[in-house]
Design a protein around this motif. Structure first.
Motif, PDB file in Angstrom:
ATOM      1  N   GLY A  24       0.798  -1.227   0.000  1.00  0.00           N
ATOM      2  CA  GLY A  24       0.000   0.000   0.000  1.00  0.00           C
ATOM      3  C   GLY A  24       0.826   1.271   0.000  1.00  0.00           C
ATOM      4  N   ALA A  25       2.085   1.179  -0.400  1.00  0.00           N
ATOM      5  CA  ALA A  25       2.982   2.327  -0.340  1.00  0.00           C
ATOM      6  C   ALA A  25       2.422   3.600  -0.988  1.00  0.00           C
ATOM      7  CB  ALA A  25       4.339   1.976  -0.959  1.00  0.00           C
ATOM      8  N   PRO A  26       1.708   3.501  -2.126  1.00  0.00           N
ATOM      9  CA  PRO A  26       1.194   4.736  -2.740  1.00  0.00           C
ATOM     10  C   PRO A  26       0.172   5.469  -1.867  1.00  0.00           C
ATOM     11  CG  PRO A  26       1.197   2.936  -4.331  1.00  0.00           C
ATOM     12  CD  PRO A  26       1.442   2.332  -2.988  1.00  0.00           C
ATOM     13  N   TYR A  27      -0.502   4.741  -0.978  1.00  0.00           N
ATOM     14  CA  TYR A  27      -1.586   5.340  -0.203  1.00  0.00           C
ATOM     15  C   TYR A  27      -1.260   5.490   1.283  1.00  0.00           C
ATOM     16  CZ  TYR A  27      -3.696   3.393  -4.420  1.00  0.00           C
ATOM     17  OH  TYR A  27      -3.952   3.057  -5.721  1.00  0.00           O
ATOM     18  N   GLU A  44      -2.196   5.120  19.312  1.00  0.00           N
ATOM     19  CA  GLU A  44      -1.071   4.468  18.662  1.00  0.00           C
ATOM     20  C   GLU A  44      -1.565   3.911  17.338  1.00  0.00           C
ATOM     21  OE1 GLU A  44       0.349   1.133  20.911  1.00  0.00           O
ATOM     22  OE2 GLU A  44      -1.591   0.089  20.898  1.00  0.00           O
ATOM     23  N   VAL A  45      -0.673   3.859  16.358  1.00  0.00           N
ATOM     24  CA  VAL A  45      -1.010   3.283  15.055  1.00  0.00           C
ATOM     25  C   VAL A  45      -0.131   2.052  14.844  1.00  0.00           C
ATOM     26  CG1 VAL A  45      -1.382   3.734  12.613  1.00  0.00           C
ATOM     27  CG2 VAL A  45      -1.307   5.642  14.223  1.00  0.00           C
ATOM     28  N   ILE A  46      -0.753   0.906  14.762  1.00  0.00           N
ATOM     29  CA  ILE A  46      -0.011  -0.334  14.557  1.00  0.00           C
ATOM     30  C   ILE A  46      -0.195  -0.757  13.112  1.00  0.00           C
ATOM     31  CG2 ILE A  46       0.342  -2.696  15.318  1.00  0.00           C
ATOM     32  CD1 ILE A  46      -1.035  -1.958  17.934  1.00  0.00           C
ATOM     33  N   VAL A  47       0.851  -0.590  12.318  1.00  0.00           N
ATOM     34  CA  VAL A  47       0.811  -1.010  10.920  1.00  0.00           C
ATOM     35  C   VAL A  47       1.350  -2.424  10.850  1.00  0.00           C
ATOM     36  CG1 VAL A  47       1.511  -0.527   8.559  1.00  0.00           C
ATOM     37  CG2 VAL A  47       1.152   1.366  10.155  1.00  0.00           C
ATOM     38  N   SER A  48       0.497  -3.361  10.499  1.00  0.00           N
ATOM     39  CA  SER A  48       0.885  -4.764  10.375  1.00  0.00           C
ATOM     40  C   SER A  48       1.106  -5.060   8.904  1.00  0.00           C
ATOM     41  CB  SER A  48      -0.209  -5.664  10.967  1.00  0.00           C
ATOM     42  OG  SER A  48       0.169  -7.019  10.898  1.00  0.00           O
ATOM     43  N   ASP A  49       2.358  -5.098   8.514  1.00  0.00           N
ATOM     44  CA  ASP A  49       2.680  -5.286   7.100  1.00  0.00           C
ATOM     45  C   ASP A  49       2.754  -6.770   6.759  1.00  0.00           C
ATOM     46  OD1 ASP A  49       3.689  -3.851   4.532  1.00  0.00           O
ATOM     47  OD2 ASP A  49       5.070  -5.527   4.841  1.00  0.00           O
ATOM     48  N   ASP A  50       2.036  -7.144   5.702  1.00  0.00           N
ATOM     49  CA  ASP A  50       1.886  -8.556   5.329  1.00  0.00           C
ATOM     50  C   ASP A  50       2.880  -8.936   4.236  1.00  0.00           C
ATOM     51  OD1 ASP A  50       0.708 -11.048   5.610  1.00  0.00           O
ATOM     52  OD2 ASP A  50      -0.884 -10.642   4.159  1.00  0.00           O
ATOM     53  N   ALA A  51       4.186  -8.746   4.535  1.00  0.00           N
ATOM     54  CA  ALA A  51       5.269  -9.100   3.609  1.00  0.00           C
ATOM     55  C   ALA A  51       5.152  -8.349   2.286  1.00  0.00           C
ATOM     56  CB  ALA A  51       5.313 -10.617   3.380  1.00  0.00           C
ATOM     57  N   SER A  52       5.000  -7.042   2.366  1.00  0.00           N
ATOM     58  CA  SER A  52       4.911  -6.222   1.156  1.00  0.00           C
ATOM     59  C   SER A  52       6.185  -6.314   0.335  1.00  0.00           C
ATOM     60  CB  SER A  52       4.657  -4.756   1.522  1.00  0.00           C
ATOM     61  OG  SER A  52       3.379  -4.580   2.064  1.00  0.00           O
ATOM     62  N   THR A  53       6.031  -6.190  -0.986  1.00  0.00           N
ATOM     63  CA  THR A  53       7.181  -6.199  -1.890  1.00  0.00           C
ATOM     64  C   THR A  53       7.479  -4.808  -2.432  1.00  0.00           C
ATOM     65  OG1 THR A  53       5.727  -6.766  -3.753  1.00  0.00           O
ATOM     66  CG2 THR A  53       6.762  -8.591  -2.556  1.00  0.00           C
ATOM     67  N   ASP A  54       6.711  -3.805  -1.986  1.00  0.00           N
ATOM     68  CA  ASP A  54       6.968  -2.431  -2.414  1.00  0.00           C
ATOM     69  C   ASP A  54       7.688  -1.684  -1.285  1.00  0.00           C
ATOM     70  OD1 ASP A  54       5.015  -1.972  -0.537  1.00  0.00           O
ATOM     71  OD2 ASP A  54       3.584  -1.036  -1.907  1.00  0.00           O
ATOM     72  N   ASP A  55       7.578  -0.377  -1.245  1.00  0.00           N
ATOM     73  CA  ASP A  55       8.293   0.434  -0.263  1.00  0.00           C
ATOM     74  C   ASP A  55       7.498   0.670   1.021  1.00  0.00           C
ATOM     75  OD1 ASP A  55      10.473   0.724  -1.966  1.00  0.00           O
ATOM     76  OD2 ASP A  55       9.627   2.509  -2.930  1.00  0.00           O
TER      77      ASP A  55
END
Length: 278
Positions: A24-27, A44-55
């Motif tokens: 979701g890097a663009p957004y 607090e903001v917990i961003v749980s990244d699901d193995a993204s391949t972008d930035d």
């Protein structure tokens, strides 16, 4: 792995924002800015990244370096939005849990207004209207709630919630709601990780069946983005079959639901089976 400055040990923010993300890097910058700019800053903001391949990870780390309220959880392999949200729920420390998607935007007063509504209605959960918009302007903006019955605040029941997911029912599809829920009301319940579509519907319905008091206020303070990468509209044989299995499990876990709700679930199941056959 968690990065970013999470605050001192023992801190308990008013709200934990659960933000699952995959590519979701663009957004992400706009989503994070809208959360961090809330008039109610005790969060607090917990961003749980699901193995993204972008930035995506680099974007979140940059936000975490400048704002201690941002926390990052990284996954080694992609496991779907349910698993990503569950990781965030396990790490959340707030009294309230707010679900915000990484490609959406929230009004700067959203959390302050929702907390006020929760206090007014003595509710365990509150949700607002959604303003759907397309990134490329390919469709006009529209609200989720429609019809005279939904122009005033109302309590959302399990039966009404299911009816909203039946094609042609003329009831809004409440599965799109992004509620703010008291953490104590969630307890140990987690998202069904076998579902990659409809996991939020299943999670909220289970809470409602457990007696959750959820009030909806018809204020469009959540902006829901539609774009080419959205997965909530991509049905396949596998995802529909999983949704059928998910409803079977839900009904097996909740016997004696009453005739109106059982009937609504039967109609929804028939619709899922038609979709599968199609």
């Amino acid at each position: 792995m968690t990065t970013g400055r999470a605050g001192h040990a023992g801190d308990k923010p008013a709200i934990s924002v659960v933000m699952a993300n995959y590519n979701g890097a663009p957004y992400l910058p706009q989503a994070l800015e809208s959360v961090l700019s809330q008039t109610l800053g005790d969060l607090e903001v917990i961003v749980s990244d699901d193995a993204s391949t972008d930035d995506s990870v680099a974007v979140v780390r940059a936000f975490g370096q400048r704002d201690r309220r941002v926390r990052l959880i990284e996954a080694r392999e992609n496991a779907g939005p349910a698993r990503a949200r569950n990781r965030a729920l396990d790490a959340a420390r707030g009294e309230w849990i707010a679900i915000v998607d990484s490609d959406d935007i929230v009004h700067p007063e959203r959390f302050e207004r929702l907390l006020a509504a929760a206090g007014h209605y003595q509710a365990e959960a509150v949700a607002d209207d959604l303003l759907h918009f397309a990134s490329d302007g390919s469709m006009p903006a529209s609200l989720l709630l429609h019809g005279e019955a939904f122009t005033r605040p109302f309590r959302l029941t399990a039966e009404l919630f299911v009816r909203g997911d039946i094609q042609g029912s003329h009831v809004p599809n409440f599965g799109y709601l992004k509620p703010m829920i008291r953490e104590a009301a969630i307890g140990g319940l987690r998202y069904d990780e076998t579902l990659r579509i409809g996991e939020d519907y299943d999670f909220l319905l289970r809470l409602l069946l457990g007696g959750l008091s959820l009030h909806v206020v018809p204020e469009p303070t959540y902006l829901y983005r539609r774009h080419g990468r959205s997965i909530s509209h991509r049905l396949s044989v596998e995802t529909v079959a999983d949704m059928i299995d998910g409803q079977k499990r839900l009904q097996a876990d909740h016997a004696g639901l009453g005739a109106p709700l059982e009937q609504a679930l039967a109609v929804r199941m028939a619709g899922l089976r038609r979709s599968l056959a199609y």
